[in-house]
Design a protein around this motif. Sequence first.
Motif, mmCIF file in Angstrom:
data_model
loop_
_atom_site.group_PDB
_atom_site.id
_atom_site.type_symbol
_atom_site.label_atom_id
_atom_site.label_comp_id
_atom_site.label_asym_id
_atom_site.label_seq_id
_atom_site.Cartn_x
_atom_site.Cartn_y
_atom_site.Cartn_z
ATOM 1 N N MET A 8 0.840 -1.206 0.000
ATOM 2 C CA MET A 8 0.000 0.000 0.000
ATOM 3 C C MET A 8 0.876 1.257 0.000
ATOM 4 S SD MET A 8 -3.212 1.379 1.731
ATOM 5 C CE MET A 8 -3.545 0.222 3.040
ATOM 6 N N ILE A 9 0.456 2.237 -0.838
ATOM 7 C CA ILE A 9 1.222 3.478 -0.958
ATOM 8 C C ILE A 9 0.403 4.621 -0.365
ATOM 9 C CG2 ILE A 9 2.235 5.112 -2.601
ATOM 10 C CD1 ILE A 9 2.442 2.674 -4.549
ATOM 11 N N LEU A 10 1.045 5.442 0.444
ATOM 12 C CA LEU A 10 0.381 6.634 0.951
ATOM 13 C C LEU A 10 0.890 7.824 0.150
ATOM 14 C CD1 LEU A 10 -1.224 8.392 2.974
ATOM 15 C CD2 LEU A 10 0.704 8.201 4.545
ATOM 16 N N LEU A 11 -0.048 8.537 -0.483
ATOM 17 C CA LEU A 11 0.319 9.696 -1.299
ATOM 18 C C LEU A 11 -0.143 10.951 -0.576
ATOM 19 C CD1 LEU A 11 1.186 11.068 -4.000
ATOM 20 C CD2 LEU A 11 -1.105 10.568 -4.854
ATOM 21 N N ALA A 12 0.796 11.773 -0.124
ATOM 22 C CA ALA A 12 0.437 12.984 0.609
ATOM 23 C C ALA A 12 0.817 14.211 -0.205
ATOM 24 C CB ALA A 12 1.135 12.988 1.970
ATOM 25 N N ASP A 13 -0.204 14.889 -0.730
ATOM 26 C CA ASP A 13 0.031 16.090 -1.545
ATOM 27 C C ASP A 13 -1.231 16.936 -1.498
ATOM 28 O OD1 ASP A 13 2.182 16.760 -4.070
ATOM 29 O OD2 ASP A 13 0.281 17.874 -3.994
ATOM 30 N N ASP A 14 -1.072 18.274 -1.429
ATOM 31 C CA ASP A 14 -2.253 19.109 -1.262
ATOM 32 C C ASP A 14 -2.864 19.581 -2.577
ATOM 33 O OD1 ASP A 14 0.065 20.610 -1.638
ATOM 34 O OD2 ASP A 14 -0.894 22.413 -0.835
ATOM 35 N N GLU A 15 -2.259 19.281 -3.716
ATOM 36 C CA GLU A 15 -2.845 19.696 -4.995
ATOM 37 C C GLU A 15 -3.790 18.606 -5.495
ATOM 38 O OE1 GLU A 15 -0.116 21.033 -8.179
ATOM 39 O OE2 GLU A 15 1.308 21.249 -6.512
ATOM 40 N N PRO A 16 -5.095 18.877 -5.503
ATOM 41 C CA PRO A 16 -6.062 17.840 -5.880
ATOM 42 C C PRO A 16 -5.777 17.231 -7.256
ATOM 43 C CG PRO A 16 -7.190 19.782 -5.040
ATOM 44 C CD PRO A 16 -5.750 20.150 -5.159
ATOM 45 N N ALA A 17 -5.429 18.075 -8.231
ATOM 46 C CA ALA A 17 -5.234 17.547 -9.584
ATOM 47 C C ALA A 17 -4.051 16.585 -9.619
ATOM 48 C CB ALA A 17 -5.012 18.692 -10.567
#
Length: 451
Positions: A1-10
């Motif tokens: 499982m990968i956790l992707l943390a980024d605040d840009e929705p696109a």
Amino acid sequence: MILLADDEPAFQRLTAGWLRSLGHEVITAGDGDTARSAFEAHGADVVLLDLAMPPHHDPEAGLALIRQFAPSPVVVMTGHADQPLALKAIEAGAWDFLAKPVDPDMLKVVVERALERARLARELAAAQAREHSAEDMGLIGQSQAMVSLRDLIRRVAPTTLPVMVLGPSGTGKELVARAIHAASPRAARTLVPVHCGAVPADLLESELFGHLKGSFTGAHADRPGLVETASHGTLFLDEIGEMPAAMQVKLLRFLADGSYQPVGARDVRHANVRIIAATHRDLAAAVAEGSFREDLYYRLKGVVLKVPALEDRAGDVALLARVFLRRVDGAPAHFAPGALEWLEGHGWPGNVRELRSVVECAAALAPQSPGGRVIGIADLAFAMGEDAATAVAESPPPSSRQSLQEEVMELERRRITEALERTGHNHTHTARELGLSRVGLLKKMDRMALR
Ligand SMILES: Nc1ncnc2c1ncn2[C@@H]1O[C@H](COP(=O)(O)OP(=O)(O)OP(=O)(O)O)[C@@H](O)[C@H]1O
Ligand SMILES: [Mg+2]
């Protein structure tokens, strides 16, 4: 499982979509706190982390986050102009970095490499756990007491039950706590030891639960607590009997549902931590006299592991002594027969710690001979009671090691006979008077035909 943390929705949508199309499971987060709680809740084999996220949009805060995903590899994503930041991130423990805009093929390679590393780390931890549960788990001893103790450790290790380790000083309580952790599914995470008596009472709370910047004089920055460091691992509360009353209440709450508040914080946080506590004190007595909370006592008392005193582990002294001797650096060494017998008969009030240090000192003092070092009874004189030591020292120079041994035996026989007469042949009292275990005394008496 990968956790992707980024605040840009696109960016989040596109990247997650791409990774899913490659067959990976992905969870997403739009800020640091969400990322941390998602990690807490689901774990993640790999974390893709944007360094500048809300609420601060401050890469330095992002850097502080990296450590909290340990031991999962973290890949940081930075703008093209941020090369120095990427290097800082690696220094702060990140596994790799990707420059934005992220090239899909590059992303694929980096993520797969990171997943591979996570898999290897898991396999290694599992192999270590298997090895630990397979043989002696680091706890040497063939006595019935140790066999049952190891059996109990194997049974509690896979659970998340809090465990209380009781036993006299130097019996191996910390080793037991480490064995439980190592044989548990948490073995890949850390065991964080806290010595409850060694940390000043007013600092213990912030040490355990962390604090916010400015919450007290000297709190110059936010600091995570040890419960966070121990997240998904084990917190070892050593000498729990020394824990101040005010802390006991907070610990009780933490034990109940994993919730805590850092000093100066308003929000309630959660950590998934397994608790192992230990003490050499009689906690029931501490409860009776009011210095230890009864409710906390009962909560911790769920599983109690009692580590026996060394003198109650028949046959283990010789085994431990040989192992400790083998661990000493330098030329190989072994015990002369009388020496092992003396060790076996000694009372060991300081338990395994005392035995270990006696063996190490003896090994250092024993003279070299062509066949290696031989530890004879004379090399143990320093560990004997004062009378015996003086007698060994004052006896006329022996013509050989054997004759010295005989002299010591003679002295022992005399002391034992006298003590037996004094106590009306009460074995328990005689053993106590001579600093021997009862079993040790009986063995000696058999050897000297005194029974
Ligand atoms: N069964 C054992 N096998 C090998 N080594 C042991 C064993 N038991 C204890 N030891 C060693 O003895 C020493 C003391 O052990 P440990 O620190 O775990 O004891 P403790 O019960 O926590 O003592 P204290 O109450 O003083 O904190 C350590 O060096 C440890 O490695
Ligand atoms: Mg200890």
